[in-house]
Design a protein around this motif. Structure first.
Motif, PDB file in Angstrom:
ATOM      1  N   TYR A  69       0.825  -1.211   0.000  1.00 54.26           N
ATOM      2  CA  TYR A  69       0.000   0.000   0.000  1.00 54.26           C
ATOM      3  C   TYR A  69       0.863   1.266   0.000  1.00 54.26           C
ATOM      4  O   TYR A  69       0.418   2.330   0.423  1.00 54.26           O
ATOM      5  N   GLY A  70       2.091   1.129  -0.466  1.00 56.98           N
ATOM      6  CA  GLY A  70       2.950   2.292  -0.659  1.00 56.98           C
ATOM      7  C   GLY A  70       3.678   2.786   0.571  1.00 56.98           C
ATOM      8  O   GLY A  70       4.288   3.854   0.539  1.00 56.98           O
ATOM      9  N   ARG A  71       3.627   2.037   1.675  1.00 57.68           N
ATOM     10  CA  ARG A  71       4.375   2.462   2.861  1.00 57.68           C
ATOM     11  C   ARG A  71       5.803   1.932   2.759  1.00 57.68           C
ATOM     12  O   ARG A  71       6.030   0.801   2.322  1.00 57.68           O
ATOM     13  N   ASN A  72       6.757   2.760   3.148  1.00 57.85           N
ATOM     14  CA  ASN A  72       8.153   2.356   3.208  1.00 57.85           C
ATOM     15  C   ASN A  72       8.401   1.796   4.594  1.00 57.85           C
ATOM     16  O   ASN A  72       7.858   2.304   5.586  1.00 57.85           O
ATOM     17  N   LEU A  73       9.201   0.739   4.677  1.00 59.06           N
ATOM     18  CA  LEU A  73       9.314  -0.006   5.926  1.00 59.06           C
ATOM     19  C   LEU A  73      10.747  -0.248   6.352  1.00 59.06           C
ATOM     20  O   LEU A  73      11.609  -0.501   5.511  1.00 59.06           O
ATOM     21  N   ILE A  74      10.938  -0.231   7.654  1.00 65.40           N
ATOM     22  CA  ILE A  74      12.141  -0.774   8.280  1.00 65.40           C
ATOM     23  C   ILE A  74      11.655  -1.850   9.227  1.00 65.40           C
ATOM     24  O   ILE A  74      10.857  -1.580  10.134  1.00 65.40           O
ATOM     25  N   LEU A  75      12.091  -3.071   8.986  1.00 57.90           N
ATOM     26  CA  LEU A  75      11.736  -4.196   9.850  1.00 57.90           C
ATOM     27  C   LEU A  75      13.015  -4.717  10.491  1.00 57.90           C
ATOM     28  O   LEU A  75      13.968  -5.045   9.781  1.00 57.90           O
ATOM     29  N   ASN A  76      13.021  -4.778  11.778  1.00 58.75           N
ATOM     30  CA  ASN A  76      14.183  -5.247  12.531  1.00 58.75           C
ATOM     31  C   ASN A  76      13.802  -6.498  13.297  1.00 58.75           C
ATOM     32  O   ASN A  76      12.734  -6.575  13.894  1.00 58.75           O
ATOM     33  N   GLU A  77      14.700  -7.474  13.286  1.00 57.93           N
ATOM     34  CA  GLU A  77      14.490  -8.702  14.044  1.00 57.93           C
ATOM     35  C   GLU A  77      15.841  -9.200  14.523  1.00 57.93           C
ATOM     36  O   GLU A  77      16.804  -9.216  13.769  1.00 57.93           O
ATOM     37  N   LEU A  78      15.911  -9.596  15.767  1.00 62.44           N
ATOM     38  CA  LEU A  78      17.150 -10.063  16.370  1.00 62.44           C
ATOM     39  C   LEU A  78      17.508 -11.485  15.949  1.00 62.44           C
ATOM     40  O   LEU A  78      18.669 -11.801  15.704  1.00 62.44           O
ATOM     41  N   ILE A 109      15.135  -4.680   5.667  1.00 66.43           N
ATOM     42  CA  ILE A 109      15.071  -5.677   6.722  1.00 66.43           C
ATOM     43  C   ILE A 109      16.437  -5.734   7.394  1.00 66.43           C
ATOM     44  O   ILE A 109      17.448  -5.931   6.730  1.00 66.43           O
ATOM     45  N   ILE A 110      16.440  -5.539   8.709  1.00 66.43           N
ATOM     46  CA  ILE A 110      17.673  -5.472   9.494  1.00 66.43           C
ATOM     47  C   ILE A 110      17.675  -6.593  10.523  1.00 66.43           C
ATOM     48  O   ILE A 110      16.643  -6.863  11.148  1.00 66.43           O
ATOM     49  N   ARG A 111      18.834  -7.183  10.723  1.00 60.45           N
ATOM     50  CA  ARG A 111      18.991  -8.097  11.860  1.00 60.45           C
ATOM     51  C   ARG A 111      19.741  -7.316  12.922  1.00 60.45           C
ATOM     52  O   ARG A 111      20.894  -6.925  12.748  1.00 60.45           O
ATOM     53  N   GLY A 112      19.056  -7.053  14.039  1.00 57.23           N
ATOM     54  CA  GLY A 112      19.698  -6.277  15.083  1.00 57.23           C
ATOM     55  C   GLY A 112      18.864  -6.192  16.336  1.00 57.23           C
ATOM     56  O   GLY A 112      17.742  -6.693  16.405  1.00 57.23           O
ATOM     57  N   ASP A 113      19.420  -5.531  17.314  1.00 51.92           N
ATOM     58  CA  ASP A 113      18.794  -5.328  18.614  1.00 51.92           C
ATOM     59  C   ASP A 113      17.879  -4.113  18.541  1.00 51.92           C
ATOM     60  O   ASP A 113      18.318  -3.023  18.155  1.00 51.92           O
ATOM     61  N   ALA A 114      16.641  -4.271  18.917  1.00 58.61           N
ATOM     62  CA  ALA A 114      15.663  -3.176  18.853  1.00 58.61           C
ATOM     63  C   ALA A 114      16.055  -1.997  19.738  1.00 58.61           C
ATOM     64  O   ALA A 114      15.582  -0.882  19.528  1.00 58.61           O
ATOM     65  N   ARG A 115      16.917  -2.239  20.718  1.00 56.98           N
ATOM     66  CA  ARG A 115      17.332  -1.154  21.618  1.00 56.98           C
ATOM     67  C   ARG A 115      18.417  -0.274  21.012  1.00 56.98           C
ATOM     68  O   ARG A 115      18.749   0.763  21.586  1.00 56.98           O
ATOM     69  N   ALA A 116      18.963  -0.653  19.858  1.00 57.33           N
ATOM     70  CA  ALA A 116      20.059   0.110  19.255  1.00 57.33           C
ATOM     71  C   ALA A 116      19.922   0.104  17.736  1.00 57.33           C
ATOM     72  O   ALA A 116      20.802  -0.370  17.026  1.00 57.33           O
ATOM     73  N   LEU A 117      18.833   0.648  17.234  1.00 53.70           N
ATOM     74  CA  LEU A 117      18.599   0.659  15.793  1.00 53.70           C
ATOM     75  C   LEU A 117      19.337   1.806  15.120  1.00 53.70           C
ATOM     76  O   LEU A 117      19.335   2.931  15.628  1.00 53.70           O
ATOM     77  N   PRO A 118      19.934   1.556  13.961  1.00 49.70           N
ATOM     78  CA  PRO A 118      20.629   2.624  13.222  1.00 49.70           C
ATOM     79  C   PRO A 118      19.651   3.413  12.346  1.00 49.70           C
ATOM     80  O   PRO A 118      19.621   3.260  11.134  1.00 49.70           O
ATOM     81  N   LEU A 119      18.832   4.241  12.963  1.00 53.82           N
ATOM     82  CA  LEU A 119      17.807   4.977  12.220  1.00 53.82           C
ATOM     83  C   LEU A 119      18.258   6.398  11.912  1.00 53.82           C
ATOM     84  O   LEU A 119      18.855   7.062  12.767  1.00 53.82           O
ATOM     85  N   PRO A 120      17.923   6.889  10.716  1.00 59.40           N
ATOM     86  CA  PRO A 120      18.181   8.299  10.409  1.00 59.40           C
ATOM     87  C   PRO A 120      17.382   9.193  11.368  1.00 59.40           C
ATOM     88  O   PRO A 120      16.323   8.803  11.842  1.00 59.40           O
ATOM     89  N   ASP A 121      17.883  10.358  11.659  1.00 64.42           N
ATOM     90  CA  ASP A 121      17.229  11.276  12.598  1.00 64.42           C
ATOM     91  C   ASP A 121      15.784  11.564  12.204  1.00 64.42           C
ATOM     92  O   ASP A 121      15.499  11.948  11.078  1.00 64.42           O
ATOM     93  N   ALA A 122      14.874  11.381  13.138  1.00 66.63           N
ATOM     94  CA  ALA A 122      13.453  11.747  13.018  1.00 66.63           C
ATOM     95  C   ALA A 122      12.820  11.293  11.714  1.00 66.63           C
ATOM     96  O   ALA A 122      12.004  11.989  11.140  1.00 66.63           O
ATOM     97  N   SER A 123      13.195  10.112  11.252  1.00 70.86           N
ATOM     98  CA  SER A 123      12.718   9.685   9.948  1.00 70.86           C
ATOM     99  C   SER A 123      11.466   8.819   9.988  1.00 70.86           C
ATOM    100  O   SER A 123      10.778   8.698   8.993  1.00 70.86           O
ATOM    101  N   VAL A 124      11.155   8.208  11.113  1.00 65.84           N
ATOM    102  CA  VAL A 124      10.060   7.252  11.185  1.00 65.84           C
ATOM    103  C   VAL A 124       8.756   7.965  11.514  1.00 65.84           C
ATOM    104  O   VAL A 124       8.663   8.711  12.485  1.00 65.84           O
ATOM    105  N   GLY A 125       7.739   7.713  10.682  1.00 61.81           N
ATOM    106  CA  GLY A 125       6.436   8.329  10.905  1.00 61.81           C
ATOM    107  C   GLY A 125       5.618   7.608  11.958  1.00 61.81           C
ATOM    108  O   GLY A 125       4.847   8.223  12.684  1.00 61.81           O
TER     109      GLY A 125
END
Length: 146
Positions: A69-78, A109-125
């Motif tokens: 539905y046109g949403r851009n996603l970041i999915l993280n799983e350890l 899709i990222i494999r990582g710890d949810a407590r330390a995500l490498p997210l761009p500043d203020a990018s997630v809606g």
């Protein structure tokens, strides 16, 4: 005087047909799959096409449906044994293509710890997730991460 709060109950039908159509059989082994109806309801209420959505504990990757539905996603799983089926499910969803009237969103899709995500500043809606609190609740912990 506190504001009045209204709540509504939303019930979702089973989603086994949706899971069989869009997800790999390996992804079905996840013990706590988020209801696909809940994901789509949250997506519709709290985002618009082009927005970036995050699931920091993506598990089986149910949020992948929002890309249709046109949403851009970041999915993280350890856990790697859930990341690999999620990647395969994303490939399967791409074969089906976007929902009518939409363009396919981008997915990371990222494999990582949810407590330390490498997210761009203020990018997630919006963050749409189903955190794994059941074990903590059963053990009598209070889920406070401070």
């Amino acid at each position: 005087m506190p504001a009045e709060v209204s709540m509504e109950t939303i019930r979702f039908k089973g989603d086994s047909a949706t899971r069989r159509r869009f997800f790999t059989p390996e992804s079905l082994s996840h013990p706590a799959k988020m209801a696909s109806g809940l994901v789509l309801e949250c997506m519709e209420r709290y985002s618009k096409p082009g927005d970036l959505l995050l699931d920091p504990m993506a598990g089986s990757g149910t949020l992948l449906l929002a890309a249709m539905y046109g949403r851009n996603l970041i999915l993280n799983e350890l856990e790697l044994h859930f990341v690999l089926p999620m990647v395969q499910s994303w490939a399967k969803i791409q074969v089906h293509g976007p929902a009518m009237g939409h363009t396919m969103g981008r997915v990371c899709i990222i494999r990582g710890d949810a407590r330390a995500l490498p997210l761009p500043d203020a990018s997630v809606g919006a963050a749409i997730t189903s955190p794994p609190w059941e074990e903590a609740s059963a053990a009598g912990h209070d889920n406070n991460t401070d």
